[in-house]
Design an enzyme around this catalytic site. Structure first.
Site, short mmCIF file in Angstrom:
data_model
loop_
_atom_site.label_atom_id
_atom_site.label_comp_id
_atom_site.label_asym_id
_atom_site.label_seq_id
_atom_site.Cartn_x
_atom_site.Cartn_y
_atom_site.Cartn_z
N TYR A 1 0.81 -1.21 0.00
CA TYR A 1 0.00 0.00 0.00
C TYR A 1 0.85 1.27 0.00
CZ TYR A 1 -4.50 -2.32 0.50
OH TYR A 1 -5.64 -3.06 0.26
N GLU B 1 2.53 -30.88 13.47
CA GLU B 1 1.84 -30.24 12.34
C GLU B 1 0.54 -29.57 12.75
OE1 GLU B 1 -0.75 -31.62 8.43
OE2 GLU B 1 0.51 -33.08 9.44
#
Length: 358
Positions: free
Chosen positions: A94, A188
């Site tokens: 941005y 995980e």
């Protein structure tokens, strides 16, 4: 590291200035990141980028926009490093998104344009994005007998309640004040982390417990690397018993194609796989808890079989079992044997027998 990164950014700028002063077409050398230029280093057991380069020229219609974008990102990062402040990659997009005066042309139309430029800059300068002071969202949690200093604050990973410490993307800046652990256990699934954390597995076994929440983020991978490299703590990885869980282990161990240029800092070649395997499904009578493997799972497993670090006998056996029997299983399947089965039976048996895959 700030000084080193700043020097590399200034060197890039000066080389372009010298080209302009000498009447040459300014260019930037960028290592090629395609599969053909990715090399597996058998000695280091990591992926790395080869020596093929492309040149990005200013006076080239096909290159000029990306050349401009590369300089914009470079200048933005130089300001960040010089001022010792950080910005997210979204903030950067941005900040740099503008319409060029007198035209309808934007510097960047979408963030999908600016993100690859960051990687180009990483490989061109041989630095990590984190060294450029660019950050991403936090992902990954950790608990253990560790005290760190992070931007002036002392943080004790053993005293953060049920949440654990949220791993930032800039872990290369943290300082370890105390590290007491027999091993690092990387999980995980967040659900797996929560189970092990609630059962105080890391306290009983004096371990550092890390939850990746799926594919490990760069910050998490760098943290795992630092704990293993700086303190010589063994690393064990626990994932689902499927080709995608095993790929998560693969990325932690040897790196990924997309980030081959950063494998030296982000991978942990000494990491070992503690489970879940297809053999475990049969050993612990989890057949009824297994899931039918889809064609995409089988295809991925066949791809893994060709990876150099999956060429050993044990891994080939597990991959062949999955392909032959067309099954897979999640870590949570162990809960069918009892909610604490993973902490009281499965992992203790693996640790005692040292039944790991390498």
């Amino acid at each position: 590291m700030n000084d080193d990164t700043l020097k590399k950014l200034e060197k890039l700028g000066n080389s372009i200035l010298n080209d302009l002063k000498s009447g040459r077409n300014p260019h930037i050398d960028i290592p090629i990141r395609t599969f053909s230029n990715i090399i597996y280093n058998k000695k280091n057991r990591t992926l790395s980028i080869g020596n093929k380069f492309s040149k990005r020229y200013f006076l080239n219609v096909a290159h000029s926009k990306k050349f401009m974008q590369t300089l914009l990102v470079s200048a933005f990062c130089k300001d960040l490093v010089s001022e010792n402040i950080h910005a997210s990659i979204r903030d950067m997009y941005y900040n740099l998104k503008k319409t060029l005066p007198g035209t309808k042309e934007n510097t960047f139309d979408e963030q999908s344009e600016s993100d690859p430029i960051i990687i180009d800059l990483e490989v061109a300068l041989d630095v990590l994005r984190e060294n450029l002071h660019l950050t991403t969202d936090r992902k990954g949690i950790v608990a253990g007998n560790v005290i760190i200093k992070d931007r002036g604050d002392l943080i004790d990973w053993s005293k953060l309640g049920s949440g654990g410490w949220s791993i930032p993307s800039t872990v290369e800046e943290i300082k370890f004040k105390k590290v007491d652990a027999n091993f690092v256990l990387v999980v995980e699934k967040n659900a797996g982390f929560e189970r092990l954390h609630e059962d105080k597995f890391w306290k009983k076994y004096n371990a550092i417990l890390i939850g990746t929440g799926g594919q490990a983020s760069r910050g998490t991978r760098l943290l795992i690397h630092r704990l293993n490299e700086e303190f010589k703590i063994p690393v064990y990885v626990l994932t689902d018993s499927d080709s995608y869980g095993w790929y998560i282990y693969s990325v932690i161990k040897s790196g990924s194609m997309n980030l081959a240029h950063a494998s030296e800092e982000l991978s942990t070649p000494n990491a070992k796989f503690i489970g879940l395997t297809i053999s475990d499904i049969y050993k612990y009578h989890l057949e009824k808890m297994s899931i039918r493997a889809k064609d995409v799972d089988i295809k991925r497993a066949k791809e893994l079989m060709k990876y150099p670090w999956f060429q050993n006998e044990k891994w080939q056996k597990e991959l062949n079992l999955m392909i032959k029997d067309k099954i897979k299983a999640e870590i949570e399947a162990l809960s069918a044997r009892g909610l604490k089965f993973i902490t009281e039976t499965y992992l203790p048996e693996k640790l005692e027998s040292k039944n790991f895959l390498d």
